[in-house]
Motif scaffolding. Structure first.
Motif, PDB file in Angstrom:
ATOM      1  N   LEU A   1       0.835  -1.202   0.000  1.00  0.00           N
ATOM      2  CA  LEU A   1       0.000   0.000   0.000  1.00  0.00           C
ATOM      3  C   LEU A   1       0.871   1.254   0.000  1.00  0.00           C
ATOM      4  CD1 LEU A   1      -2.640   1.568   0.230  1.00  0.00           C
ATOM      5  CD2 LEU A   1      -2.638   1.089   2.688  1.00  0.00           C
ATOM      6  N   THR A   2       1.929   1.252   0.787  1.00  0.00           N
ATOM      7  CA  THR A   2       2.858   2.385   0.790  1.00  0.00           C
ATOM      8  C   THR A   2       3.451   2.608  -0.594  1.00  0.00           C
ATOM      9  OG1 THR A   2       3.436   2.141   3.122  1.00  0.00           O
ATOM     10  CG2 THR A   2       5.053   3.221   1.717  1.00  0.00           C
ATOM     11  N   ALA A   3       3.863   1.521  -1.250  1.00  0.00           N
ATOM     12  CA  ALA A   3       4.445   1.644  -2.586  1.00  0.00           C
ATOM     13  C   ALA A   3       3.427   2.199  -3.579  1.00  0.00           C
ATOM     14  CB  ALA A   3       4.963   0.279  -3.051  1.00  0.00           C
ATOM     15  N   ALA A   4       2.174   1.743  -3.480  1.00  0.00           N
ATOM     16  CA  ALA A   4       1.140   2.234  -4.387  1.00  0.00           C
ATOM     17  C   ALA A   4       0.868   3.722  -4.160  1.00  0.00           C
ATOM     18  CB  ALA A   4      -0.150   1.428  -4.193  1.00  0.00           C
ATOM     19  N   LEU A   5       0.841   4.138  -2.901  1.00  0.00           N
ATOM     20  CA  LEU A   5       0.635   5.552  -2.597  1.00  0.00           C
ATOM     21  C   LEU A   5       1.802   6.401  -3.097  1.00  0.00           C
ATOM     22  CD1 LEU A   5      -0.858   5.175   0.980  1.00  0.00           C
ATOM     23  CD2 LEU A   5      -1.977   6.373  -0.910  1.00  0.00           C
ATOM     24  N   ASP A   6       3.015   5.903  -2.920  1.00  0.00           N
ATOM     25  CA  ASP A   6       4.188   6.625  -3.419  1.00  0.00           C
ATOM     26  C   ASP A   6       4.107   6.801  -4.932  1.00  0.00           C
ATOM     27  OD1 ASP A   6       5.196   6.774  -0.881  1.00  0.00           O
ATOM     28  OD2 ASP A   6       6.622   5.132  -1.127  1.00  0.00           O
ATOM     29  N   HIS A   7       3.741   5.730  -5.626  1.00  0.00           N
ATOM     30  CA  HIS A   7       3.673   5.780  -7.084  1.00  0.00           C
ATOM     31  C   HIS A   7       2.597   6.751  -7.549  1.00  0.00           C
ATOM     32  CE1 HIS A   7       4.018   4.531 -11.213  1.00  0.00           C
ATOM     33  NE2 HIS A   7       2.773   4.115 -11.248  1.00  0.00           N
ATOM     34  N   ALA A   8       1.436   6.714  -6.910  1.00  0.00           N
ATOM     35  CA  ALA A   8       0.359   7.632  -7.287  1.00  0.00           C
ATOM     36  C   ALA A   8       0.736   9.075  -6.984  1.00  0.00           C
ATOM     37  CB  ALA A   8      -0.923   7.249  -6.553  1.00  0.00           C
ATOM     38  N   GLN A   9       1.381   9.282  -5.862  1.00  0.00           N
ATOM     39  CA  GLN A   9       1.821  10.631  -5.497  1.00  0.00           C
ATOM     40  C   GLN A   9       2.770  11.184  -6.550  1.00  0.00           C
ATOM     41  OE1 GLN A   9       3.169  11.054  -1.406  1.00  0.00           O
ATOM     42  NE2 GLN A   9       4.788  12.436  -2.056  1.00  0.00           N
ATOM     43  N   ASP A  10       3.721  10.373  -6.998  1.00  0.00           N
ATOM     44  CA  ASP A  10       4.653  10.812  -8.028  1.00  0.00           C
ATOM     45  C   ASP A  10       3.946  11.033  -9.364  1.00  0.00           C
ATOM     46  OD1 ASP A  10       6.698  10.657  -6.198  1.00  0.00           O
ATOM     47  OD2 ASP A  10       7.347   8.659  -6.832  1.00  0.00           O
ATOM     48  N   ALA A  11       2.982  10.155  -9.672  1.00  0.00           N
ATOM     49  CA  ALA A  11       2.278  10.261 -10.947  1.00  0.00           C
ATOM     50  C   ALA A  11       1.497  11.563 -11.063  1.00  0.00           C
ATOM     51  CB  ALA A  11       1.332   9.073 -11.118  1.00  0.00           C
ATOM     52  N   LEU A  12       0.944  12.024  -9.958  1.00  0.00           N
ATOM     53  CA  LEU A  12       0.114  13.224  -9.977  1.00  0.00           C
ATOM     54  C   LEU A  12       0.900  14.498  -9.706  1.00  0.00           C
ATOM     55  CD1 LEU A  12      -2.990  11.890  -8.028  1.00  0.00           C
ATOM     56  CD2 LEU A  12      -2.843  12.341 -10.472  1.00  0.00           C
ATOM     57  N   ALA A  13       2.154  14.381  -9.321  1.00  0.00           N
ATOM     58  CA  ALA A  13       2.926  15.549  -8.906  1.00  0.00           C
ATOM     59  C   ALA A  13       3.777  16.130 -10.018  1.00  0.00           C
ATOM     60  CB  ALA A  13       3.820  15.193  -7.721  1.00  0.00           C
TER      61      ALA A  13
END
Length: 588
Positions: free
Chosen positions: A186-198
């Motif tokens: 879950l942490t990895a998925a949140l990190d990836h989404a955060q980077d994708a939207l930033a």
């Protein structure tokens, strides 16, 4: 693979047809390096992931070209060593900075050692054109399977949907042996989404409904992730109904559709009530986002000050020293061989320092394994190219070979030896296309010599404490955990700040875990310097998990239970015993 096939090969062809073969070769090299950095994900994130290393590469080519034209061997070696020190420190900031530091040094060596009639700024422009071409392909070409919708946001949409899927998977695993692994996922998925939207805004009018919707959907996932983490901390198994709502939300994000009715979980415990409330808020956010409204990405951005601190910290200094020694020593040896009469004409002396740069990078795996992989991949690639060179017509056959290798780069990035083999074939084809003789034997010799240099320098004692990179990551994770804990116990009503602090705490922990795993896989001479750090990371994770559970419980009841207080104190006491790794004690 499609982007890779359309990048280096066509650029080389354009150079040959236009009578500017040298520019075509440089553009193809830039496209190859950009292709190595090209990863699945959002288009926005690709601008920074490909663009920053490309700018650094152009700068390195500019500096290297003018330095090679103006300086003799000794001053040139000193300049390259200083560049290695700076680029090594920068590489400790993060993955994109590491790629930028690598390209800076590789292109500086190429600029200094590759003869050319063009000026430095002309070579830099050719390099930027090659990298820019691949970036244009990344932004324009749709991802397969995304043509039915708005393909501009396919990577972002998939990243946000993966967060909801990861929440559901964690809820399914609550009370079981896989709960810890699911929380890490879950942490990895949140990190990836955060980077994708930033990433940067790619259009003049970027506040589109689709974009606002994705930001709102990501923000709505944060309280769900918090509640799921609190339930995993409690450890009581849940019914399958609890995970059904997040899965329906994931499907809605992936298909760009409405959510429909969401099954409500039981409300028998604080964390379950938090989960139910988060589902309700998510459904409302999905509906509001379709009609407009402003949403912001709930994540802390690391400032320039943080980057400078990382580059100048213990980890950056240690990495910078090793890169400087490897790069400078390999440049000095290469130039000595280049001018030695008994050695013969050493045409490609820049290969030695450029190879050393890739080998000394710790984020590519443990030192011994990456050295062995590099040696094996180079030998295989050189032998394969020698066979092709004897059969293929020139230059048409070489152009086709470059295009095929460009297409294989994205697949080969999964294994360092495979990537080395593909890149070796591609580089040797470019060298021959530029008018130079077949150089497979020289490439093997340069690589084996670079391997020996890096193995020696990589095991040399350095000033200060060993394991500085791991120590710096753990210290950052400890500071983030401290900030998160203090905010939660202050009972502040700023939920957005709390979720941002929680994201930072888990993200820095994930980075520390990665650094620890790489250090543990080194040879015993290096691995012994980070013994026990895995246990420190486990205590920090337990502290952050407990803090998350405390936050949810405080929202529901306004006070901590004895179990929460006891586990917080136990984690803090353990960290106090290991304060040499995490810095000052975390005190509540």
């Amino acid at each position: 693979m499609t982007r890779g096939a359309l990048a280096a090969g066509p650029l080389l062809l354009a150079g040959v047809l236009g009578g500017r073969v040298a520019d075509g070769v440089l553009a193809a090299i830039a496209a190859m390096l950009a292709g190595i950095n090209d990863r699945p994900g959002s288009r926005r994130a690709s601008v920074r992931r490909l663009g920053m290393p490309a700018l650094a590469g152009a700068l390195g080519l500019l500096v290297g070209t003018y330095a090679g034209q103006q300086l003799s061997a000794v001053p040139l070696t000193l300049l390259l060593t200083v560049l290695g020190l700076a680029a090594g420190g920068i590489s400790a900031v993060g993955p994109v900075a590491s790629a930028a530091g690598t390209q800076l040094l590789v292109t500086a060596a190429i600029g200094a050692g590759m003869p050319a009639a063009e000026s430095g700024w002309q070579r830099a422009l050719a390099f930027l054109a090659g990298a820019g071409w691949l970036l244009v392909l990344r932004l324009v070409l749709p991802t397969p399977g995304s043509l039915s919708g708005d393909f501009r946001f396919d990577g972002e949409r998939a990243a946000v949907a993966d967060v909801y899927e990861a929440v559901a998977a964690l809820l399914d695993a609550v009370g079981g042996a896989n709960a810890t692994a699911r929380r890490a996922a879950l942490t990895a998925a949140l990190d990836h989404a955060q980077d994708a939207l930033a990433g940067p805004r790619l259009r003049r009018y970027a506040g589109s409904a689709a974009e606002r919707r994705l930001h709102a959907q990501y923000a709505a996932a944060l309280p769900l992730a918090e509640a799921a983490t609190a339930l995993a901390w409690a450890g009581e198994p849940l019914s399958a109904r609890a995970a059904e709502g997040p899965r329906r939300l994931a499907a809605a994000v992936r298909g760009n559709t409405g959510t429909g009715p969401l099954p409500a979980p039981s409300r028998s415990a604080p964390a379950l009530r938090a989960l139910d409330n988060a589902l309700l808020r998510a459904a409302e956010a999905f509906d509001r986002a379709a009609g407009g409204g402003e949403h912001r990405l709930l994540a802390r951005r690391r400032s320039a000050k943080d980057a400078v601190r990382a580059a100048l910290g213990t980890g950056g200094r240690e990495y910078g020293l090793r890169v400087a020694l490897c790069f400078g020593a390999s440049a000095a040896i290469a130039q000595a061989l280049h001018h030695a009469r008994w050695y013969g004409q050493h045409q490609h002396w820049y290969w030695l320092p450029a190879t050393a740069v890739f080998l000394v990078k710790p984020d590519l795996g443990p030192l011994a394994s990456r050295v062995l992989s590099r040696a094996a991949g180079t030998v295989l690639g050189a032998l394969v190219f020698a066979g092709f060179a004897a059969l293929l017509p020139r230059p048409a056959g070489l152009i086709v070979l470059v295009a095929v290798c460009g297409a294989l780069v994205p697949v080969a990035t999964r294994n360092f030896a495979a990537l080395t083999a593909v890149v070796t074939v591609l580089v040797l084809a470019l060298v021959m296309a530029g008018g130079e003789p077949q150089a497979s034997a020289g490439r093997i010799g340069e690589t084996l010599l670079a391997c020996a240099i890096v193995l020696i320098v990589g095991h040399l004692p350095m000033p200060g404490e060993r394991g500085a990179g791991v120590r710096a990551r753990l210290a950052a994770a400890g500071s983030a955990a401290h900030a998160y804990l203090v905010h939660v116990l202050s009972e502040s009503g700023d939920r957005a700040e709390r979720w941002a602090l929680r994201r930072e705490a888990y993200r820095t922990l994930a980075e520390a875990r990665t650094a620890i795993a790489l250090a543990a896989a080194e040879l015993p001479a290096l691995a012994r310097h980070t013994e026990g750090t895995d246990a420190v990371a486990a205590v920090l994770e337990r502290l952050v998990d407990t803090t998350t559970a405390c936050a949810v419980h405080l929202d529901d009841s306004g006070r901590l239970s004895p179990r929460h207080s006891r586990q917080l104190q136990e984690a803090l006491d353990e960290l106090e015993q290991r304060r040499e790794w995490v810095g000052p004690p975390v005190a509540a």
